[in-house]
Design an enzyme around this catalytic site. Structure first.
Site, PDB file in Angstrom:
ATOM      1  N   LYS A  68      53.670   6.074  23.572  1.00  0.00           N
ATOM      2  CA  LYS A  68      53.390   5.224  22.859  1.00  0.00           C
ATOM      3  C   LYS A  68      53.241   4.869  21.241  1.00  0.00           C
ATOM      4  CE  LYS A  68      48.798   5.797  19.835  1.00  0.00           C
ATOM      5  NZ  LYS A  68      47.504   6.685  19.936  1.00  0.00           N
ATOM      6  N   LYS A  93      54.514  10.082  21.195  1.00  0.00           N
ATOM      7  CA  LYS A  93      53.458   9.233  20.536  1.00  0.00           C
ATOM      8  C   LYS A  93      54.752   8.973  19.127  1.00  0.00           C
ATOM      9  CE  LYS A  93      49.401   9.104  17.584  1.00  0.00           C
ATOM     10  NZ  LYS A  93      48.799   9.792  17.378  1.00  0.00           N
TER      11      LYS A  93
END
Length: 298
Positions: A254, A201
């Site tokens: 992400k 992330k």
């Protein structure tokens, strides 16, 4: 291949004339059952309000979330990912583990109405802390306290599992959280609950619309000390390997669009399924461009 080293094009042209044939031979397919729809669940009742930062997405109260789930399931979408917006926030994010909080209530409502829809529960503290960070903060240094955060994250995961979710998805980016959650779930008898780790992330400005929707923007500092550095692509493989070793059943990259190179390298090396998360900023840009007639939303 002919004498000039080129391949004949006639057969390919014939394949391209048939949509059914193209679908049959496609190397990559995307169908609705592979998609997961985020839902933002708020405390209260009879609430369904459009989120200003994300056109077409809504804040929904637990009593109405079952209706949303039925619409999503009817569209063939495979699952939902729940984010909670509680009334009470504190330094430790204690509401994250509230068995009567918005996420737990939503899980029970969805499973009662649409039992075959796969329910994912986001596991993080940012929506529940009064400072907006994803873990505990040392008040003297304003630095993240990694290890003390793990116990609260595990408690939240157990609460969601107790409520009936199918998947917990830790997005906090604390080191060791997958192992802590897996151990706690197993000890609580939830050996069948899957973990989808936000393994890579990145610290990104693309999260802006989400932070507005979830009321979780940090009140000071930023999250660069615990979210990933986009300059270190090879770090993705190390982080993914660690999370899989700790018990992750799927791993996530992400944002998805800006880091397709990372999605590709992770998919090439990961022995477990890879999830690509198109985040709020990506969604908001597509919607904004469509509203101006710059592209076709369909």
């Amino acid at each position: 291949m002919d004498q000039h080293g080129t391949f004949p094009q006639t057969r390919m042209r014939r394949l391209r004339t048939s949509a059914a044939m193209r679908a049959m031979v496609a190397e990559t397919t995307l169908v609705a059952s592979q998609l997961v729809q985020p839902l933002f669940v708020v405390e209260g009742s009879n609430i369904r309000q459009e989120i200003p930062s994300m056109v077409g997405q809504y804040h929904v109260s637990p009593d109405l979330v079952a209706q949303e789930a039925k619409r999503i399931a009817a569209a063939g979408v495979g699952g939902v990912l729940l984010f909670g917006l509680p009334h009470h926030k504190d330094a430790q994010g204690s509401s994250a583990a509230d068995p009567n909080g918005p996420v737990c209530e939503a899980i029970r409502a969805i499973k009662a109405s649409t039992p075959d829809l796969v329910v994912w529960a986001d596991v993080c503290l940012c929506e529940y802390t009064d400072h907006g960070h994803c873990g505990f903060i040392n008040p003297d240094t304003e630095q993240i306290e990694n290890d003390p955060s793990l116990e609260q994250l595990a408690k939240a995961a157990i609460a969601y599992a107790d409520a009936g979710c199918d998947v917990v998805a830790p997005s906090d980016m604390m080191d060791g959280r997958v192992g802590a959650i897996r151990t706690s779930l197993d000890l609580a008898g939830h050996t069948d609950i899957a973990i989808v780790s936000y393994a890579m992330k990145y610290a990104s400005a693309f999260y802006g619309p989400f932070r507005a929707a979830a009321d979780c923007a940090p009140t000071f500092g930023n999250r660069k000390t615990y979210q990933a550095d986009p300059a270190n692509v090879t770090e993705a493989l190390r982080e993914v390997a660690l999370d899989i070793e700790e018990g992750a059943d799927m791993v996530m990259v992400k944002p998805a669009g800006p880091y397709l190179d990372v999605v590709r390298v992770v998919a090439d090396h990961s022995p477990v399924p890879v999830v690509a998360y198109q985040v709020s900023g990506e969604y908001a840009m597509i919607q904004a461009a469509a509203s101006q007639g710059l592209l076709s939303l369909e």
